[in-house]
Design a protein around this motif. Sequence first.
Motif, PDB file in Angstrom:
ATOM      1  N   VAL A   1     -27.483  44.353 -26.946  1.00 25.61           N
ATOM      2  CA  VAL A   1     -26.922  43.002 -26.935  1.00 25.61           C
ATOM      3  C   VAL A   1     -25.837  42.938 -25.874  1.00 25.61           C
ATOM      4  O   VAL A   1     -25.004  43.843 -25.763  1.00 25.61           O
ATOM      5  N   SER A   2     -25.872  41.878 -25.083  1.00 25.52           N
ATOM      6  CA  SER A   2     -24.827  41.622 -24.098  1.00 25.52           C
ATOM      7  C   SER A   2     -24.373  40.175 -24.236  1.00 25.52           C
ATOM      8  O   SER A   2     -25.074  39.338 -24.818  1.00 25.52           O
ATOM      9  N   LEU A   3     -23.196  39.874 -23.701  1.00 22.10           N
ATOM     10  CA  LEU A   3     -22.625  38.529 -23.786  1.00 22.10           C
ATOM     11  C   LEU A   3     -22.210  38.059 -22.402  1.00 22.10           C
ATOM     12  O   LEU A   3     -21.729  38.855 -21.579  1.00 22.10           O
ATOM     13  N   LEU A   4     -22.377  36.758 -22.188  1.00 20.39           N
ATOM     14  CA  LEU A   4     -21.951  36.111 -20.948  1.00 20.39           C
ATOM     15  C   LEU A   4     -21.259  34.807 -21.292  1.00 20.39           C
ATOM     16  O   LEU A   4     -21.591  34.154 -22.284  1.00 20.39           O
ATOM     17  N   GLU A   5     -20.298  34.445 -20.470  1.00 15.66           N
ATOM     18  CA  GLU A   5     -19.644  33.141 -20.583  1.00 15.66           C
ATOM     19  C   GLU A   5     -20.104  32.267 -19.433  1.00 15.66           C
ATOM     20  O   GLU A   5     -20.011  32.677 -18.271  1.00 15.66           O
ATOM     21  N   TYR A   6     -20.596  31.078 -19.776  1.00 16.67           N
ATOM     22  CA  TYR A   6     -20.961  30.124 -18.733  1.00 16.67           C
ATOM     23  C   TYR A   6     -19.756  29.230 -18.474  1.00 16.67           C
ATOM     24  O   TYR A   6     -19.561  28.181 -19.114  1.00 16.67           O
ATOM     25  N   GLY A   7     -18.921  29.681 -17.557  1.00 14.57           N
ATOM     26  CA  GLY A   7     -17.706  28.966 -17.237  1.00 14.57           C
ATOM     27  C   GLY A   7     -17.074  29.537 -15.987  1.00 14.57           C
ATOM     28  O   GLY A   7     -17.633  30.426 -15.325  1.00 14.57           O
ATOM     29  N   PRO A   8     -15.897  29.046 -15.610  1.00 12.55           N
ATOM     30  CA  PRO A   8     -15.266  29.500 -14.365  1.00 12.55           C
ATOM     31  C   PRO A   8     -14.929  30.985 -14.369  1.00 12.55           C
ATOM     32  O   PRO A   8     -15.036  31.644 -13.340  1.00 12.55           O
ATOM     33  N   SER A   9     -14.511  31.535 -15.513  1.00  7.82           N
ATOM     34  CA  SER A   9     -14.129  32.946 -15.538  1.00  7.82           C
ATOM     35  C   SER A   9     -15.331  33.881 -15.500  1.00  7.82           C
ATOM     36  O   SER A   9     -15.213  35.016 -15.039  1.00  7.82           O
ATOM     37  N   ALA A  10     -16.501  33.434 -16.002  1.00  8.71           N
ATOM     38  CA  ALA A  10     -17.743  34.222 -15.984  1.00  8.71           C
ATOM     39  C   ALA A  10     -17.541  35.601 -16.602  1.00  8.71           C
ATOM     40  O   ALA A  10     -17.989  36.612 -16.066  1.00  8.71           O
ATOM     41  N   ARG A  11     -16.857  35.653 -17.718  1.00 11.38           N
ATOM     42  CA  ARG A  11     -16.681  36.947 -18.392  1.00 11.38           C
ATOM     43  C   ARG A  11     -18.022  37.466 -18.883  1.00 11.38           C
ATOM     44  O   ARG A  11     -18.894  36.699 -19.263  1.00 11.38           O
ATOM     45  N   ARG A  12     -18.169  38.774 -18.932  1.00  9.36           N
ATOM     46  CA  ARG A  12     -19.414  39.371 -19.389  1.00  9.36           C
ATOM     47  C   ARG A  12     -19.131  40.666 -20.126  1.00  9.36           C
ATOM     48  O   ARG A  12     -18.125  41.341 -19.888  1.00  9.36           O
ATOM     49  N   LEU A  13     -20.017  40.996 -21.033  1.00  7.80           N
ATOM     50  CA  LEU A  13     -19.977  42.252 -21.770  1.00  7.80           C
ATOM     51  C   LEU A  13     -21.300  42.960 -21.549  1.00  7.80           C
ATOM     52  O   LEU A  13     -22.368  42.385 -21.793  1.00  7.80           O
TER      53      LEU A  13
END
Length: 481
Positions: A328-340
């Motif tokens: 499992v991985s995570l992504l943020e759809y936003g300006p910071s584009a954080r990811r795991l």
Amino acid sequence: MAAAPGDAPDWVPTRALGRAVLLTGLFLVAGALLGRVDLVVLAAPFALGTAYALRRRPVRPPEIGIAVDDTNLVEGGALVAGIGVGNVDEVHYDLVLVRTVVSSWLRVDEVRFASGDAGPDGSAPADGPAPATGPAATAGSGDPGRAGRRDATDRPYGFTVPAGTIADLELRGGTLRWGRHSLGPAAVRAITCDGLLASQTVLTEAHPVPVYPVTEPFEADEAMPRAAGLVGGHRSRRPGEGGELAGVRIFGPGDRLRRIDWRVSLRARQLHVAAMLSDRDAEVVLLLDVLAEAGRSGGIRGSTSVLDTCVRAAAAIAEHYLHRGDRVSLLEYGPSARRLRPATGRRQYLTLLEWLLDVRVEQSPHEPYDQVFGPQLLSSNALVVVLTPLVDARSAAMLARLARSGRIVVAVDTLPPSALPPKRGQWTEVAHRLWRLDRDTTIGQLREHGVPVVAWAGAGSLDLVLRDVARLASAPRPGQR
């Protein structure tokens, strides 16, 4: 424990000491000028009382610390914390006043007082209050069902602290919402020498209190559309060393002897082996749309916002697939584009919960697609679960681009039904209906592009969608001439 900062004196005289000195001086001066002995006799009790009270003066200021019993708090769970005040001096504190700041998402229902001894070296422990011992008296109470109300920590608490002991204020309540909250800073001020000396206000830093999102029940019994790993719990269409029978074929080089089907071999007079399907793991990508927020968060027992539904659903889906051994991985759809990064196991689940605590809504006028989906970042075999309210037009465009790229995409609608605009004019309700119709049209267009959109409803939310997607992924594709 924190101490008072540097250059200022730790103990200062109070107004009571100033009045005692003033009265003693007035009586002595008046008796000397007027030649009256009775005025000198009247000044004697004030002088003797002040001298007796100041015979032993404190040297060190009081110490204060904050501690929380449980470091793995979940929203809606119980909160037990303590504020410890230590008297490391040899002088009794006649009165200690303590006050603290508590996050609005931490509920304190009652405050209890208890006392204990100091450490073996005569000093208070540096990691917080000692365990509460002896009888405890309830100092305050509150309604556990109300958020944002005046709780038991909105007033200062006063008590005495004997020399070389620690007094504890035990705070009991609950957590109302996920996130990184704080308990404190707390302030203490002590009065000693019969009220003649008072300490400077001693502050301690705020104690961080991370509260993890509650994991809603979630089950997805349908097979994964595409399983790409070497081993795992999902059935694959590829032959391998799994537990699902794919058929019987003629024995060939490299086949294992234990796979020989003797019944078929004796009947056909030629060695045949049982062909199996490999069991493979899957990669699940949880994409959190943080471009827009809607609704109002009321905590675990109140109304939910888009961010609340998004974080809780992500925690539930991740726990389900990690329990099955998937990555499992995570992504943020936003300006910071954080990811795991993708990983498996309990460590990944704990890291994921910490990652979710920092999810924030970030508005930006730019399109973050190229920043979020970099080269070779998203596997072609991954199941992409997009948690989005479909409020921003860029979110629908992102879903359509992912579907056109050939990836398996499932959109989870996180817009709560209670997300209504404020009724400030007679056209607000009509405008809201028009916006809802336009949003329904967008959802219909996404479904025409092959992107299923389903509202989050806890357990079984994605079963029907995953079943249909798995059928489409396993269907034979027409060859190109």
